[in-house]
Design a protein around this motif. Structure first.
Motif, PDB file in Angstrom:
ATOM      1  N   ILE A  21       0.836  -1.205   0.000  1.00 49.41           N
ATOM      2  CA  ILE A  21       0.000   0.000   0.000  1.00 49.41           C
ATOM      3  C   ILE A  21       0.873   1.259   0.000  1.00 49.41           C
ATOM      4  CG2 ILE A  21      -1.617   1.313   1.448  1.00 49.41           C
ATOM      5  CD1 ILE A  21      -2.933  -1.499   2.049  1.00 49.41           C
ATOM      6  N   VAL A  22       1.897   1.277   0.836  1.00 51.60           N
ATOM      7  CA  VAL A  22       2.819   2.433   0.841  1.00 51.60           C
ATOM      8  C   VAL A  22       3.422   2.608  -0.547  1.00 51.60           C
ATOM      9  CG1 VAL A  22       5.035   3.284   1.736  1.00 51.60           C
ATOM     10  CG2 VAL A  22       3.344   2.320   3.321  1.00 51.60           C
ATOM     11  N   ASN A  23       3.816   1.500  -1.146  1.00 47.77           N
ATOM     12  CA  ASN A  23       4.427   1.508  -2.476  1.00 47.77           C
ATOM     13  C   ASN A  23       3.538   2.202  -3.520  1.00 47.77           C
ATOM     14  OD1 ASN A  23       6.468   0.734  -4.229  1.00 47.77           O
ATOM     15  ND2 ASN A  23       5.578  -1.271  -4.637  1.00 47.77           N
ATOM     16  N   ARG A  24       2.244   1.917  -3.464  1.00 45.56           N
ATOM     17  CA  ARG A  24       1.334   2.502  -4.458  1.00 45.56           C
ATOM     18  C   ARG A  24       1.294   4.019  -4.363  1.00 45.56           C
ATOM     19  NH1 ARG A  24      -3.707  -1.278  -5.915  1.00 45.56           N
ATOM     20  NH2 ARG A  24      -2.549  -3.216  -6.074  1.00 45.56           N
ATOM     21  N   PHE A  25       1.218   4.535  -3.126  1.00 48.82           N
ATOM     22  CA  PHE A  25       1.123   5.989  -2.966  1.00 48.82           C
ATOM     23  C   PHE A  25       2.475   6.656  -3.221  1.00 48.82           C
ATOM     24  CE2 PHE A  25      -2.613   4.303  -0.875  1.00 48.82           C
ATOM     25  CZ  PHE A  25      -3.597   5.111  -1.409  1.00 48.82           C
ATOM     26  N   GLU A  26       3.568   5.983  -2.866  1.00 50.28           N
ATOM     27  CA  GLU A  26       4.900   6.515  -3.174  1.00 50.28           C
ATOM     28  C   GLU A  26       5.094   6.608  -4.682  1.00 50.28           C
ATOM     29  OE1 GLU A  26       7.714   3.821  -1.205  1.00 50.28           O
ATOM     30  OE2 GLU A  26       8.568   5.605  -0.258  1.00 50.28           O
ATOM     31  N   LYS A  27       4.763   5.523  -5.377  1.00 44.29           N
ATOM     32  CA  LYS A  27       4.985   5.492  -6.829  1.00 44.29           C
ATOM     33  C   LYS A  27       4.085   6.474  -7.560  1.00 44.29           C
ATOM     34  CE  LYS A  27       7.092   1.036  -7.592  1.00 44.29           C
ATOM     35  NZ  LYS A  27       6.871  -0.367  -7.990  1.00 44.29           N
ATOM     36  N   LYS A  28       2.901   6.700  -7.022  1.00 49.63           N
ATOM     37  CA  LYS A  28       2.010   7.684  -7.632  1.00 49.63           C
ATOM     38  C   LYS A  28       2.661   9.052  -7.639  1.00 49.63           C
ATOM     39  CE  LYS A  28      -1.928   9.539  -9.010  1.00 49.63           C
ATOM     40  NZ  LYS A  28      -2.291   9.429 -10.444  1.00 49.63           N
ATOM     41  N   GLY A  29       3.477   9.325  -6.607  1.00 48.74           N
ATOM     42  CA  GLY A  29       4.177  10.606  -6.534  1.00 48.74           C
ATOM     43  C   GLY A  29       3.833  11.423  -5.312  1.00 48.74           C
ATOM     44  N   PHE A  30       2.977  10.880  -4.439  1.00 46.93           N
ATOM     45  CA  PHE A  30       2.667  11.595  -3.200  1.00 46.93           C
ATOM     46  C   PHE A  30       3.822  11.461  -2.216  1.00 46.93           C
ATOM     47  CE2 PHE A  30      -1.837  10.749  -4.645  1.00 46.93           C
ATOM     48  CZ  PHE A  30      -2.062  12.057  -5.030  1.00 46.93           C
ATOM     49  N   LYS A  31       3.810  12.336  -1.214  1.00 42.87           N
ATOM     50  CA  LYS A  31       4.911  12.379  -0.251  1.00 42.87           C
ATOM     51  C   LYS A  31       4.420  11.926   1.122  1.00 42.87           C
ATOM     52  CE  LYS A  31       7.453  16.257  -0.087  1.00 42.87           C
ATOM     53  NZ  LYS A  31       7.735  17.646   0.381  1.00 42.87           N
ATOM     54  N   LEU A  32       5.122  10.944   1.680  1.00 40.60           N
ATOM     55  CA  LEU A  32       4.802  10.466   3.037  1.00 40.60           C
ATOM     56  C   LEU A  32       5.405  11.442   4.036  1.00 40.60           C
ATOM     57  CD1 LEU A  32       3.573   8.087   4.688  1.00 40.60           C
ATOM     58  CD2 LEU A  32       5.838   7.033   4.629  1.00 40.60           C
ATOM     59  N   VAL A  33       4.572  12.029   4.890  1.00 40.75           N
ATOM     60  CA  VAL A  33       5.082  13.013   5.865  1.00 40.75           C
ATOM     61  C   VAL A  33       4.865  12.576   7.314  1.00 40.75           C
ATOM     62  CG1 VAL A  33       4.978  14.986   4.287  1.00 40.75           C
ATOM     63  CG2 VAL A  33       2.990  14.463   5.722  1.00 40.75           C
TER      64      VAL A  33
END
Ligand code: RTP
Ligand code: MG
Length: 148
Positions: A21-33
């Motif tokens: 799940i983290v991978n999907r949002f990272e690859k989309k281009g969003f930033k984990l803060v």
């Protein structure tokens, strides 16, 4: 920049889906803060799902979300609230499109793998419920010339 609260629910943690799940949002281009593995207390669960307190499934919802660790996250990016909801898919995984988190990994509505804020108001409220300000990081990414 817009922020949203996402959470891998206890079923997703048990099924080893945090990384996926983290991978999907990272690859989309969003930033984990912000991110942490945590147990949700009964008080926090009731507060988080307060909008559903009159619904017949409220008790089950609170029991489920407090049943084991969750992975709570804050993500940042343009239109991240509505885009994350699209990437999660419909509430009922049987109606969620393939390619969405729920469409790919879920079957039952009560155990639908992921939670995401549904509006700017709920995002602000939910981030405040789950995170202290000191747990949210501001930083630049080297790839920000291409994505965020
Ligand atoms: P969430 O809040 O977890 O991101 O899900 P959502 O916005 O897509 O759905 P919402 O209407 O807010 O419902 C919250 C959670 O309650 C469970 N639910 N069970 N048994 C039922 O009919 C029923 N309906 C909803 C789901 O787990 C849903 O995610
Ligand atoms: Mg909701």
């Amino acid at each position: 920049m817009e922020k949203t609260f996402l959470m891998v629910k206890p079923d997703g943690v048990q099924r080893n889906l945090i990384g996926e799940i983290v991978n999907r949002f990272e690859k989309k281009g969003f930033k984990l803060v912000g991110a942490k593995l945590m147990k949700v207390s009964e008080d926090l669960a009731k507060n988080h799902y307060a909008e559903h307190k009159e619904r017949p499934f409220f008790g089950e919802l609170v029991d489920f979300i407090t049943s084991g660790p969750v992975f709570a996250m804050v993500w940042e990016g343009e239109k991240v609230i509505s885009t994350a909801r699209e990437m999660m898919g419909k509430t009922n995984p049987l109606e969620a499109a393939p390619g969405t988190v729920r469409g790919d990994f879920g079957i039952t509505v009560g155990k639908n793998v992921i939670h995401g804020s549904d509006s700017p108001e709920s995002s602000e409220r939910e981030i405040g419920l789950f995170f202290n300000e000191s747990e949210i990081t501001t930083y630049d990414k080297q790839d920000s010339a291409w994505i965020y």
